[in-house]
Scaffold this active site. Structure first.
Site, mmCIF file in Angstrom:
data_model
loop_
_atom_site.group_PDB
_atom_site.id
_atom_site.type_symbol
_atom_site.label_atom_id
_atom_site.label_comp_id
_atom_site.label_asym_id
_atom_site.label_seq_id
_atom_site.Cartn_x
_atom_site.Cartn_y
_atom_site.Cartn_z
ATOM 1 N N HIS A 190 0.814 -1.201 0.000
ATOM 2 C CA HIS A 190 0.000 0.000 0.000
ATOM 3 C C HIS A 190 0.858 1.266 0.000
ATOM 4 O O HIS A 190 1.917 1.325 0.635
ATOM 5 C CB HIS A 190 -1.033 0.005 1.118
ATOM 6 C CG HIS A 190 -0.520 0.154 2.513
ATOM 7 N ND1 HIS A 190 -0.322 1.372 3.117
ATOM 8 C CD2 HIS A 190 -0.161 -0.779 3.433
ATOM 9 C CE1 HIS A 190 0.107 1.196 4.353
ATOM 10 N NE2 HIS A 190 0.223 -0.099 4.577
ATOM 11 N N ASP A 216 5.975 1.365 6.993
ATOM 12 C CA ASP A 216 4.537 1.146 6.726
ATOM 13 C C ASP A 216 3.983 2.205 5.757
ATOM 14 O O ASP A 216 3.377 3.199 6.193
ATOM 15 C CB ASP A 216 3.792 1.195 8.074
ATOM 16 C CG ASP A 216 2.329 0.767 7.906
ATOM 17 O OD1 ASP A 216 1.560 0.996 8.858
ATOM 18 O OD2 ASP A 216 1.975 0.243 6.824
ATOM 19 N N GLU A 276 -5.177 1.989 2.318
ATOM 20 C CA GLU A 276 -5.175 0.749 3.123
ATOM 21 C C GLU A 276 -5.455 1.070 4.581
ATOM 22 O O GLU A 276 -6.162 0.329 5.278
ATOM 23 C CB GLU A 276 -3.809 0.037 3.001
ATOM 24 C CG GLU A 276 -3.719 -1.301 3.722
ATOM 25 C CD GLU A 276 -3.225 -1.201 5.154
ATOM 26 O OE1 GLU A 276 -3.250 -2.236 5.852
ATOM 27 O OE2 GLU A 276 -2.846 -0.098 5.606
ATOM 28 N N GLU A 277 -4.944 2.214 5.045
ATOM 29 C CA GLU A 277 -4.999 2.539 6.474
ATOM 30 C C GLU A 277 -6.408 2.806 6.986
ATOM 31 O O GLU A 277 -6.642 2.861 8.195
ATOM 32 C CB GLU A 277 -4.102 3.757 6.753
ATOM 33 C CG GLU A 277 -2.615 3.528 6.465
ATOM 34 C CD GLU A 277 -1.944 2.606 7.487
ATOM 35 O OE1 GLU A 277 -0.727 2.384 7.361
ATOM 36 O OE2 GLU A 277 -2.655 2.089 8.388
ATOM 37 N N ASP A 286 3.816 -5.635 3.339
ATOM 38 C CA ASP A 286 3.458 -4.503 4.197
ATOM 39 C C ASP A 286 4.340 -4.590 5.432
ATOM 40 O O ASP A 286 4.103 -5.427 6.291
ATOM 41 C CB ASP A 286 1.965 -4.567 4.562
ATOM 42 C CG ASP A 286 1.489 -3.304 5.277
ATOM 43 O OD1 ASP A 286 0.285 -3.207 5.555
ATOM 44 O OD2 ASP A 286 2.344 -2.454 5.578
ATOM 45 N N HIS A 340 2.779 4.430 12.097
ATOM 46 C CA HIS A 340 1.690 5.399 12.307
ATOM 47 C C HIS A 340 2.129 6.592 13.151
ATOM 48 O O HIS A 340 1.294 7.255 13.795
ATOM 49 C CB HIS A 340 0.467 4.730 12.940
ATOM 50 C CG HIS A 340 -0.027 3.556 12.169
ATOM 51 N ND1 HIS A 340 -0.595 2.461 12.776
ATOM 52 C CD2 HIS A 340 -0.003 3.265 10.857
ATOM 53 C CE1 HIS A 340 -0.915 1.562 11.866
ATOM 54 N NE2 HIS A 340 -0.565 2.012 10.696
#
Ligand code: ZN
Length: 428
Positions: free
Chosen positions: A219, A240, A274-275, A305, A388
């Site tokens: 992603h 990520d 995707e998130e 990922d 994140h």
């Protein structure tokens, strides 16, 4: 995920993939999310501690069915809900989004999650591309992977609703196009969705069995759910999932450099959004799933990922996720690792782990009854703690580790599409 109807036949989908076309969804005010049952427990905990998620988002009330949780939220709260899940339940997997309660309940009872589910298209049985594979493995370069990650991190954010996110998608399209510019059988296009950031799809058309498709993907979007003010900002997302996009790019680069010509079609995918519920990959996988038996069939899908972080304990290189994936495809990957990576310059150690419901884009394919697998960087709970956040940066990653995922990707593509090393066949 289906919000409003967006299915189209795969032939038009493939055609559209080649030219890029918008996919519009009906704007509905309520959405239904499906998650693992551990999320309902996290919600209870949040409620009990009177901890509100964000000013305007109340923790949803979940109903637990079949070890899954179902709840409805306002569409405008999707981002906040995603932030709550990332912070309240970092190892709970992810969630999928549905336009109606009926669709959510259909997902909870999805036969593709039941043991013994039979996939349509057969997986090749024999490994017989040894010379082509070993020549390709020698060409994998960790520094190429690091430079792609550094470029993607440089956008500052790749959030799915930002122009920076779209610029990153355009960057990936340009990179892939330049890698395949010599090849008339290679095309790359942007696929637009009903949000800002596009997905990117590169296609090597199969020489003799073009209707049989093998996919590798990652992603392209990123998020900073630690940043309560604005999750769109300061989201470098190096591990990520710039590391996954970089692995897919390196696999493409090496196949082009060796002149590899597959018998079956190969697609390289960089999914958007995707998130926030696997939206981009759901859009694409749904399109394939609605195809009739006569049309192109996706044989197998591999998701990348988070490939660059070395866990502090039990540090094997690759962990095959064994929930919401295909046991048969995990068996095939294990066969590849035994054949090509048991020792020597291309040695790779591996183990297995769980990841939870909808924890990455492989889940969009599994949900549609298409076999998918997900080699991951660490055992559950041992993965990169900086994701994140603004701390998910390339300096914390290891190029040799990420290169091992690129090697597995290349072995997988060559042995499932059965090409010959193109130099002879392609160029003469
Ligand atoms: Zn991710």
């Amino acid at each position: 995920m289906k919000r409003g109807s967006c299915s189209k036949t795969i032939l038009t989908a493939l055609a559209m993939l080649l030219v890029g076309s918008p996919c519009t969804y009906a704007q509905s005010s309520r959405l239904w999310v499906v998650t693992g049952d551990n999320v309902a427990a996290a919600a209870q905990r949040s409620l009990a501690s009177r901890q509100s998620v964000a000013d305007d988002l109340v923790v949803p009330t979940f109903q637990v069915i079949n070890r899954m949780s179902v709840a409805d939220i306002a569409e405008r709260d999707l981002d906040n809900f995603s932030n709550w899940m990332h912070s309240a339940c970092p190892h709970c997997g992810g969630f999928t989004v549905h336009a109606s309660r009926e669709a959510a309940l259909k997902e909870v009872d999805n036969p593709a999650y039941k043991p013994g589910f039979r996939y349509l298209a057969p997986l090749p049985e024999t490994l017989d591309q040894q010379s082509t594979v070993s020549r390709a493995l020698d060409r994998v370069k960790g520094d190429k992977i690091l430079s792609t990650i550094t470029m993607l991190q440089g956008f500052g954010t790749r959030h799915f609703q930002t122009h920076k996110g779209q610029e990153a998608a355009e960057f990936v399209r340009r990179e892939w196009a330049s890698l395949g510019q010599e090849r008339p059988d290679f095309t790359v296009a942007l696929l637009s969705h009903d949000w800002v950031q596009n997905s990117v799809i590169g296609t090597i058309r199969g020489a003799s069995r073009p209707n049989e498709v093998v996919v590798i993907g990652a992603h392209i979007d990123s998020i900073n759910s630690r940043n309560k003010e604005n999750a769109k900002e300061n989201a470098p997302g190096a591990d990520d999932d710039a590391s996954g996009v970089a692995v897919v790019t390196e696999a493409l680069r090496v196949l082009m450099e060796t002149g590899f010509k597959p018998q079956r079609t190969i697609q390289f995918m960089a999914y958007s959004a995707e998130e926030v519920g696997l939206l981009g990959s759901a859009n694409i996988a749904d399109s394939y799933a609605t195809e009739s038996k006569e049309g192109p069939q996706v044989i197998a899908v591999l998701q990348f990922d988070m490939t660059g972080f070395i866990p502090s304990r039990d540090a094997r290189d690759i962990y095959l996720v064994n929930d919401y994936t295909s046991p048969e495809l995990n068996g095939f990957l294990t066969k590849l690792l035994k054949e090509y990576n048991h020792s020597g310059a291309h040695a790779i150690t591996h183990g297995e782990t769980k990841c939870g419901y909808a924890c990455s884009d492989h889940a969009s394919w599994t949900r549609n009854g298409i076999r998918a697998a997900f080699p991951f960087e660490a055992p559950l709970g041992g993965s990169n703690p900086h994701i994140h956040t603004s701390e998910d940066v390339v300096s914390k990653l290891d190029a040799t580790k990420a290169a091992r995922f690129a090697k597995l990707a290349i072995e997988f593509l060559i042995e499932t599409t059965k090409g010959v090393d193109g130099r002879e066949s392609y160029r003469n």
